[in-house]
Design a protein around this motif. Structure first.
Motif, PDB file in Angstrom:
ATOM      1  N   LEU A 215     -42.425  18.438 -61.977  1.00 56.42           N
ATOM      2  CA  LEU A 215     -42.412  18.182 -60.413  1.00 56.42           C
ATOM      3  C   LEU A 215     -42.326  19.530 -59.652  1.00 56.42           C
ATOM      4  CD1 LEU A 215     -39.672  15.448 -60.149  1.00 56.42           C
ATOM      5  CD2 LEU A 215     -42.298  15.273 -59.981  1.00 56.42           C
ATOM      6  N   GLY A 216     -42.013  20.639 -60.325  1.00 53.42           N
ATOM      7  CA  GLY A 216     -41.777  22.001 -59.459  1.00 53.42           C
ATOM      8  C   GLY A 216     -40.720  21.987 -58.686  1.00 53.42           C
ATOM      9  N   ALA A 217     -40.514  22.969 -57.868  1.00 54.40           N
ATOM     10  CA  ALA A 217     -39.417  23.173 -57.085  1.00 54.40           C
ATOM     11  C   ALA A 217     -39.659  22.552 -55.821  1.00 54.40           C
ATOM     12  CB  ALA A 217     -39.302  24.869 -56.611  1.00 54.40           C
ATOM     13  N   GLY A 218     -40.826  21.890 -55.342  1.00 56.28           N
ATOM     14  CA  GLY A 218     -40.868  21.275 -54.193  1.00 56.28           C
ATOM     15  C   GLY A 218     -42.002  21.766 -53.257  1.00 56.28           C
ATOM     16  N   PRO A 219     -42.763  21.142 -52.583  1.00 55.77           N
ATOM     17  CA  PRO A 219     -43.768  22.189 -51.795  1.00 55.77           C
ATOM     18  C   PRO A 219     -42.884  22.991 -50.666  1.00 55.77           C
ATOM     19  CG  PRO A 219     -43.807  19.631 -51.390  1.00 55.77           C
ATOM     20  CD  PRO A 219     -43.067  19.885 -52.628  1.00 55.77           C
ATOM     21  N   GLY A 220     -43.232  24.226 -50.345  1.00 57.43           N
ATOM     22  CA  GLY A 220     -42.764  24.761 -49.409  1.00 57.43           C
ATOM     23  C   GLY A 220     -41.426  25.431 -49.727  1.00 57.43           C
ATOM     24  N   ARG A 221     -40.918  25.325 -51.169  1.00 58.23           N
ATOM     25  CA  ARG A 221     -39.726  25.743 -51.223  1.00 58.23           C
ATOM     26  C   ARG A 221     -39.685  27.309 -52.001  1.00 58.23           C
ATOM     27  NH1 ARG A 221     -35.471  22.640 -54.221  1.00 58.23           N
ATOM     28  NH2 ARG A 221     -34.322  24.169 -52.955  1.00 58.23           N
ATOM     29  N   PHE A 222     -40.723  27.714 -52.265  1.00 55.54           N
ATOM     30  CA  PHE A 222     -40.921  28.953 -52.943  1.00 55.54           C
ATOM     31  C   PHE A 222     -40.373  30.320 -52.259  1.00 55.54           C
ATOM     32  CE2 PHE A 222     -42.941  33.282 -53.756  1.00 55.54           C
ATOM     33  CZ  PHE A 222     -42.924  33.518 -55.126  1.00 55.54           C
ATOM     34  N   GLY A 223     -40.343  30.270 -51.010  1.00 60.81           N
ATOM     35  CA  GLY A 223     -39.912  31.348 -50.172  1.00 60.81           C
ATOM     36  C   GLY A 223     -38.302  31.287 -50.312  1.00 60.81           C
ATOM     37  N   GLU A 224     -37.561  30.448 -50.209  1.00 65.98           N
ATOM     38  CA  GLU A 224     -36.134  30.155 -50.430  1.00 65.98           C
ATOM     39  C   GLU A 224     -35.551  30.470 -51.895  1.00 65.98           C
ATOM     40  OE1 GLU A 224     -34.662  25.748 -50.411  1.00 65.98           O
ATOM     41  OE2 GLU A 224     -36.278  26.122 -48.855  1.00 65.98           O
ATOM     42  N   LEU A 225     -36.455  30.385 -52.732  1.00 66.30           N
ATOM     43  CA  LEU A 225     -35.999  30.354 -54.361  1.00 66.30           C
ATOM     44  C   LEU A 225     -36.308  31.487 -55.046  1.00 66.30           C
ATOM     45  CD1 LEU A 225     -36.700  26.668 -55.425  1.00 66.30           C
ATOM     46  CD2 LEU A 225     -34.675  27.595 -54.696  1.00 66.30           C
ATOM     47  N   SER A 226     -37.465  32.443 -54.255  1.00 62.36           N
ATOM     48  CA  SER A 226     -37.799  33.557 -55.164  1.00 62.36           C
ATOM     49  C   SER A 226     -37.098  34.745 -54.603  1.00 62.36           C
ATOM     50  CB  SER A 226     -39.165  33.820 -54.680  1.00 62.36           C
ATOM     51  OG  SER A 226     -39.820  35.170 -54.806  1.00 62.36           O
ATOM     52  N   PRO A 227     -36.294  35.424 -55.699  1.00 64.37           N
ATOM     53  CA  PRO A 227     -35.507  36.706 -55.523  1.00 64.37           C
ATOM     54  C   PRO A 227     -36.660  37.856 -54.667  1.00 64.37           C
ATOM     55  CG  PRO A 227     -35.158  36.042 -57.375  1.00 64.37           C
ATOM     56  CD  PRO A 227     -36.335  35.168 -56.923  1.00 64.37           C
ATOM     57  N   THR A 228     -37.769  38.034 -55.217  1.00 61.60           N
ATOM     58  CA  THR A 228     -38.603  38.850 -54.432  1.00 61.60           C
ATOM     59  C   THR A 228     -39.250  38.728 -53.306  1.00 61.60           C
ATOM     60  OG1 THR A 228     -39.548  39.295 -56.845  1.00 61.60           O
ATOM     61  CG2 THR A 228     -40.915  40.214 -54.910  1.00 61.60           C
ATOM     62  N   ALA A 229     -39.187  37.326 -52.904  1.00 60.11           N
ATOM     63  CA  ALA A 229     -39.622  37.057 -51.505  1.00 60.11           C
ATOM     64  C   ALA A 229     -38.523  37.277 -50.472  1.00 60.11           C
ATOM     65  CB  ALA A 229     -40.186  35.452 -51.407  1.00 60.11           C
ATOM     66  N   ALA A 230     -37.358  36.861 -51.019  1.00 59.18           N
ATOM     67  CA  ALA A 230     -36.267  37.139 -50.179  1.00 59.18           C
ATOM     68  C   ALA A 230     -35.772  38.575 -49.729  1.00 59.18           C
ATOM     69  CB  ALA A 230     -35.008  36.532 -50.958  1.00 59.18           C
ATOM     70  N   GLN A 231     -36.384  39.454 -50.692  1.00 61.83           N
ATOM     71  CA  GLN A 231     -36.250  40.970 -50.637  1.00 61.83           C
ATOM     72  C   GLN A 231     -37.205  41.817 -49.792  1.00 61.83           C
ATOM     73  OE1 GLN A 231     -35.406  42.463 -54.441  1.00 61.83           O
ATOM     74  NE2 GLN A 231     -33.564  41.301 -54.614  1.00 61.83           N
ATOM     75  N   SER A 232     -38.176  40.953 -49.364  1.00 56.91           N
ATOM     76  CA  SER A 232     -39.417  41.576 -48.851  1.00 56.91           C
ATOM     77  C   SER A 232     -39.186  41.808 -47.383  1.00 56.91           C
ATOM     78  CB  SER A 232     -40.551  40.603 -49.059  1.00 56.91           C
ATOM     79  OG  SER A 232     -40.944  40.301 -50.308  1.00 56.91           O
ATOM     80  N   LEU A 233     -39.704  42.834 -46.750  1.00 52.18           N
ATOM     81  CA  LEU A 233     -39.638  43.319 -45.490  1.00 52.18           C
ATOM     82  C   LEU A 233     -40.110  42.241 -44.553  1.00 52.18           C
ATOM     83  CD1 LEU A 233     -40.316  46.892 -45.457  1.00 52.18           C
ATOM     84  CD2 LEU A 233     -38.045  45.744 -45.605  1.00 52.18           C
ATOM     85  N   ALA A 234     -41.346  41.653 -44.830  1.00 53.89           N
ATOM     86  CA  ALA A 234     -41.949  40.659 -44.047  1.00 53.89           C
ATOM     87  C   ALA A 234     -42.269  39.585 -45.016  1.00 53.89           C
ATOM     88  CB  ALA A 234     -43.117  41.210 -43.402  1.00 53.89           C
TER      89      ALA A 234
END
Length: 332
Positions: A215-234
């Motif tokens: 099933l994956g993490a759910g559509p649109g949820r990568f940003g809230e679950l990815s540590p790298t995305a969370a640390q990005s400036l933008a």
């Protein structure tokens, strides 16, 4: 048959997106908007391509070029061969514009009009270079060369199969980079082009895919679950790879559905009543877009997905005006 296949594939994409969102609490709006844009663009292309087989792709080409030039980042220049952010969308729009111009040139009868439209495709390619989009320049140049080579092509099946194989190789390479299974020297060289940040995003996406391959993490949820995305400036919440985003958010079945969409488009082009050079040129442009989307977030932009559907629709339309004898489908 090709239209029925497309309806089934796109409907399956919608249903699976809604199912994974219900199971994981995701947001399927992005997928639904992309499917709507492709469907609307395809339907419009079929209608306009039947009524105006030359003017429709020409207008589409100019519109795509105008959108690429009007983007806020265009005048500032684009850096890197496959940059993050909206620069990937610019490369995609220029690629689709070049493909549409080449299709219009092949459909035109007067030699002067054909030459003018070929020059338009060349101008789009030069524009990509001037903007600093190396990815867009390479893709446009490839589409232009494929269009010229297609003039001597009599059977489109092997050519479209080669395009599908090339796209699969790009996807396999991106997956291998995320898995870190390539030789060190090759990985280092690719990291210089893709940036370390992008590769970290890919590895986060692969990690999410392994946690729930069905099933994956759910559509649109990568940003809230990815540590790298969370640390990005933008942060934009995207892994900058359509392939790995599908794997992370909708599981392996989502990847299979994404591949099915490309296979449907190529099948529709194979069955298209348009001339073989037109069908193959459109196929080259759309597979180049697929390659760009594999290493970027181009499909996150509605203008790109709608443009892809429009080009596919134009290249599969049955013109009301009779085409030349060599323009027959030439099925293998």
């Amino acid at each position: 048959m090709s239209d029925a296949t497309g309806i089934v594939v796109l409907a399956a994409c919608v249903i699976w997106s809604l199912a994974t969102a219900a199971a994981r609490g995701g947001r399927p709006e992005g997928v639904l908007l992309a499917v709507l844009a492709v469907s609307a663009g395809y339907a419009s292309g079929r209608i306009c391509g039947a009524l105006l087989p030359v003017a429709a792709p020409c207008a589409g080409s100019l519109a795509g070029l105008g959108l690429a030039l009007a983007a806020p980042h265009a005048t500032a220049g684009l850096q890197g061969s496959s940059p993050l952010g909206p620069a990937g969308a610019t490369a995609a729009l220029l690629t689709l514009s070049a493909g549409a111009a080449c299709c219009a040139a092949r459909a035109a009868r007067p030699s002067a009009v054909r030459l003018a439209l070929r020059l338009l495709a060349v101008a789009i390619t030069v524009t990509a270079a001037v903007l600093g989009s190396l990815t867009g320049f390479a893709a446009c140049a490839g589409v232009l060369l494929c269009s010229l080579a297609a003039e001597r092509m009599r059977r489109r099946g092997p050519g479209l199969a080669c395009l599908a194989l090339g796209t699969a190789l790009v996807g396999a390479t991106a997956w291998a980079i995320a898995e870190n299974v390539l030789p060190d020297g090759l990985t280092t060289a690719l990291e210089g082009q893709l940036t370390e940040h992008r590769i970290l995003l890919w590895r986060d996406a692969l990690h999410l895919a392994r946690r729930d391959p069905l099933l994956g993490a759910g559509p649109g949820r990568f940003g809230e679950l990815s540590p790298t995305a969370a640390q990005s400036l933008a942060p934009d919440g995207k892994p900058h790879s359509a392939l790995l985003q599908q794997a992370a958010e909708q599981g392996l079945l989502g990847v299979a559905l994404l591949a099915a969409v490309l296979c449907w488009v190529l099948y529709a082009l194979w069955r298209s009543p348009r001339a073989t050079p037109i069908a193959f040129t459109a196929g080259a442009s759309l597979t180049a877009l697929a390659a760009i989307a594999t290493v970027g977030n181009a499909l996150s932009f509605t203008t790109v997905t709608a443009g892809a559907g429009l080009l596919a629709g134009i290249a599969t339309a049955r013109p009301l005006l009779h085409e030349e004898a060599e323009g027959e489908r030439g099925a293998d």
